[in-house]
Design a protein around this motif. Structure first.
Motif, PDB file in Angstrom:
ATOM      1  N   ALA A 117       0.518  -1.327   0.224  1.00 40.27           N
ATOM      2  CA  ALA A 117      -0.324   0.316   0.299  1.00 40.27           C
ATOM      3  C   ALA A 117       0.534   1.203   0.124  1.00 40.27           C
ATOM      4  O   ALA A 117       1.728   0.861  -0.520  1.00 40.27           O
ATOM      5  N   TYR A 118       0.423   2.381   0.004  1.00 38.50           N
ATOM      6  CA  TYR A 118       0.592   4.096  -0.413  1.00 38.50           C
ATOM      7  C   TYR A 118      -0.027   4.801   0.472  1.00 38.50           C
ATOM      8  O   TYR A 118      -1.498   4.719   0.286  1.00 38.50           O
ATOM      9  N   PRO A 119       0.481   5.419   1.366  1.00 40.40           N
ATOM     10  CA  PRO A 119       0.302   6.968   1.746  1.00 40.40           C
ATOM     11  C   PRO A 119      -0.308   8.482   0.491  1.00 40.40           C
ATOM     12  O   PRO A 119      -1.467   8.892   0.567  1.00 40.40           O
ATOM     13  N   LYS A 120       0.384   7.713  -1.005  1.00 33.81           N
ATOM     14  CA  LYS A 120       0.427   8.733  -1.706  1.00 33.81           C
ATOM     15  C   LYS A 120       1.343   8.069  -2.844  1.00 33.81           C
ATOM     16  O   LYS A 120       2.183   7.531  -2.540  1.00 33.81           O
ATOM     17  N   LEU A 182      -4.530   7.759  -6.924  1.00 37.20           N
ATOM     18  CA  LEU A 182      -3.842   8.169  -7.731  1.00 37.20           C
ATOM     19  C   LEU A 182      -3.502   9.818  -6.946  1.00 37.20           C
ATOM     20  O   LEU A 182      -2.036   9.662  -6.945  1.00 37.20           O
ATOM     21  N   CYS A 183      -4.789  10.201  -6.986  1.00 39.73           N
ATOM     22  CA  CYS A 183      -4.697  11.873  -6.618  1.00 39.73           C
ATOM     23  C   CYS A 183      -4.094  12.258  -4.496  1.00 39.73           C
ATOM     24  O   CYS A 183      -4.299  12.937  -3.942  1.00 39.73           O
ATOM     25  N   TYR A 184      -4.685  10.920  -4.451  1.00 38.51           N
ATOM     26  CA  TYR A 184      -4.607  10.839  -2.659  1.00 38.51           C
ATOM     27  C   TYR A 184      -3.197  10.673  -2.292  1.00 38.51           C
ATOM     28  O   TYR A 184      -2.332  10.501  -2.796  1.00 38.51           O
ATOM     29  N   ASP A 185      -3.199  11.933  -0.891  1.00 39.71           N
ATOM     30  CA  ASP A 185      -2.085  12.550  -0.246  1.00 39.71           C
ATOM     31  C   ASP A 185      -2.134  12.304   1.599  1.00 39.71           C
ATOM     32  O   ASP A 185      -3.138  13.075   1.827  1.00 39.71           O
ATOM     33  N   ASN A 209       7.542  -0.671  -3.279  1.00 42.01           N
ATOM     34  CA  ASN A 209       8.259  -1.019  -2.005  1.00 42.01           C
ATOM     35  C   ASN A 209       8.705   0.521  -1.704  1.00 42.01           C
ATOM     36  O   ASN A 209       9.179   1.194  -0.975  1.00 42.01           O
ATOM     37  N   ASP A 210       8.991   0.885  -3.041  1.00 40.51           N
ATOM     38  CA  ASP A 210       9.577   2.603  -2.749  1.00 40.51           C
ATOM     39  C   ASP A 210       8.511   3.743  -2.085  1.00 40.51           C
ATOM     40  O   ASP A 210       9.140   4.844  -1.255  1.00 40.51           O
ATOM     41  N   GLN A 211       7.308   2.857  -2.132  1.00 40.98           N
ATOM     42  CA  GLN A 211       6.540   3.738  -1.300  1.00 40.98           C
ATOM     43  C   GLN A 211       6.397   3.723   0.543  1.00 40.98           C
ATOM     44  O   GLN A 211       6.528   4.238   1.105  1.00 40.98           O
ATOM     45  N   LEU A 212       7.531   2.515   0.886  1.00 44.62           N
ATOM     46  CA  LEU A 212       7.508   2.346   2.152  1.00 44.62           C
ATOM     47  C   LEU A 212       8.264   3.413   2.902  1.00 44.62           C
ATOM     48  O   LEU A 212       8.055   3.878   4.124  1.00 44.62           O
ATOM     49  N   GLU A 213       8.753   4.455   1.710  1.00 46.10           N
ATOM     50  CA  GLU A 213       9.258   6.034   2.545  1.00 46.10           C
ATOM     51  C   GLU A 213       8.823   6.953   3.008  1.00 46.10           C
ATOM     52  O   GLU A 213       9.102   7.224   4.483  1.00 46.10           O
ATOM     53  N   CYS A 214       7.644   6.502   1.823  1.00 42.80           N
ATOM     54  CA  CYS A 214       6.274   7.278   2.759  1.00 42.80           C
ATOM     55  C   CYS A 214       5.687   7.665   4.203  1.00 42.80           C
ATOM     56  O   CYS A 214       5.232   8.245   5.204  1.00 42.80           O
TER      57      CYS A 214
END
Length: 256
Positions: A117-120, A182-185, A209-214
C-alpha cells in the motif's frame, strides 16, 4: 454470503470464523474475491470481507463513489455487525480506504495492516499503473479484468472465478477509485495516526516498495518484506501472508 440494505442497494460480504475481527479492503475492480486465499484464517480470526459498492455483488446506481463514501459504508457494516473495533487490512489501493478510515475513526481501529500500500503515489511506475488502469477500464474493462486476474493467479479455475467477479464491477466506480487513489495524499494523516501499523511488501516489487519511505515517520509500526514475492501477495504469496497474520495480529493489537 450475507448482505445488508444500504442506500437503496445492498452490501454483500463474507463473514466467517470467530475471534478478533479482520476487515479486508480490496483494490479497485477486484472485489472480495481477491482474498479467497485468506479464508483459511477463519480458524484464527473473524474475517469480514465486503464487496465495496460498485464491486462484485454490491451494486450501485451511482457513477461516482468517493473515498469517504467507501469509509462510511465500512462504518455502517461494522455498526450492523455490532463490532466496536476491528483490525483493518487493506491491499494495494484498498489501503487508501483503510488509511482514511483509521484517520476518521481512530477509536474503531485496533490495528491496521497494509499490503503493498501507499499513502501517496510517489513512484513514476506506480503512477503509470494507475493511469493505464484508468484508460483501460474506460475502454475495455473486460480485458483489464483478464490482465489483472492473470497477474494474480496461476490456476485457470481460480483465474476464471476472479475474472467473473471482476466483471461485475461498475466501470465508472472502478475508474474513479483508481483516480482518487492516484491523487490521494495521506502522509500527514498517517503521521498523526497512532494506530499500530504493519506494512507488508513483496521483495520484487520495487515500484511499490519505494512507497515504504512515505511511512518513515509513522509510529508504532512493523515492516515485513516477503522474500521473492511480487506485489500480488494475497493470491500468489498467500502462505507467507497468512503465516504473518496468524502469528502477528494479536501482538499488533495489544501494542496499542
Amino acid at each position: 454470503m450475507p448482505s445488508i440494505p444500504y442506500q437503496g442497494s445492498s452490501l454483500y460480504f463474507d463473514d466467517i470464523g470467530k475471534g478478533t475481527p479482520l476487515l479486508f479492503i480490496h483494490p479497485p475492480g477486484m472485489g472480495r474475491a481477491v482474498f479467497s486465499k485468506q479464508h483459511s484464517l477463519a480458524s484464527h480470526f473473524r474475517l469480514i470481507i465486503p464487496d465495496l459498492s460498485g464491486h462484485g455483488d454490491s451494486p450501485t446506481l451511482k457513477p461516482f463513489v468517493s473515498l469517504n463514501s467507501f469509509v462510511d459504508e465500512l462504518l455502517f457494516l461494522l455498526d450492523h455487525l455490532q463490532l466496536s473495533t476491528c483490525v483493518l487490512l487493506g491491499y494495494s489501493a484498498g489501503g487508501v480506504i483503510a488509511q482514511e478510515f483509521a484517520a476518521a475513526y481512530n477509536e474503531r481501529v485496533s490495528a491496521m495492516i497494509l499490503i503493498g500500500a501507499y499513502p501517496k503515489v510517489v513512484h513514476n511506475k506506480l503512477k503509470m499503473m494507475h493511469l493505464i488502469g484508468m484508460k483501460m477500464v474506460r475502454h475495455n474493462p473486460v480485458r483489464l479484468a483478464k490482465i489483472i486476474s492473470k497477474a494474480h493467479t496461476k490456476v485457470k479455475s481460480e483465474r476464471k472465478e476472479l475474472v467473473l467477479h471482476m466483471n461485475k464491477a461498475n466501470p465508472e466506480v472502478w475508474y474513479h477509485f483508481y483516480k482518487q487513489s492516484l491523487c490521494y495524499d495521506g502522509i500527514e494523516k498517517m503521521n498523526r495516526c497512532k494506530v499500530p501499523l504493519m506494512l507488508i511488501y513483496g521483495e520484487k516489487s520495487d515500484w511499490v516498495n519505494d512507497q515504504l519511505e512515505c511511512y518513515k515517520d509513522c509510529h508504532p509500526k512493523k515492516v515485513y518484506i516477503i522474500p521473492g514475492a511480487s506485489h500480488q501477495i494475497p493470491t500468489l504469496h498467500h502462505d507467507a501472508l497468512n503465516a504473518i497474520l496468524a502469528g502477528e495480529v494479536e501482538g499488533l493489537v495489544s501494542f496499542k
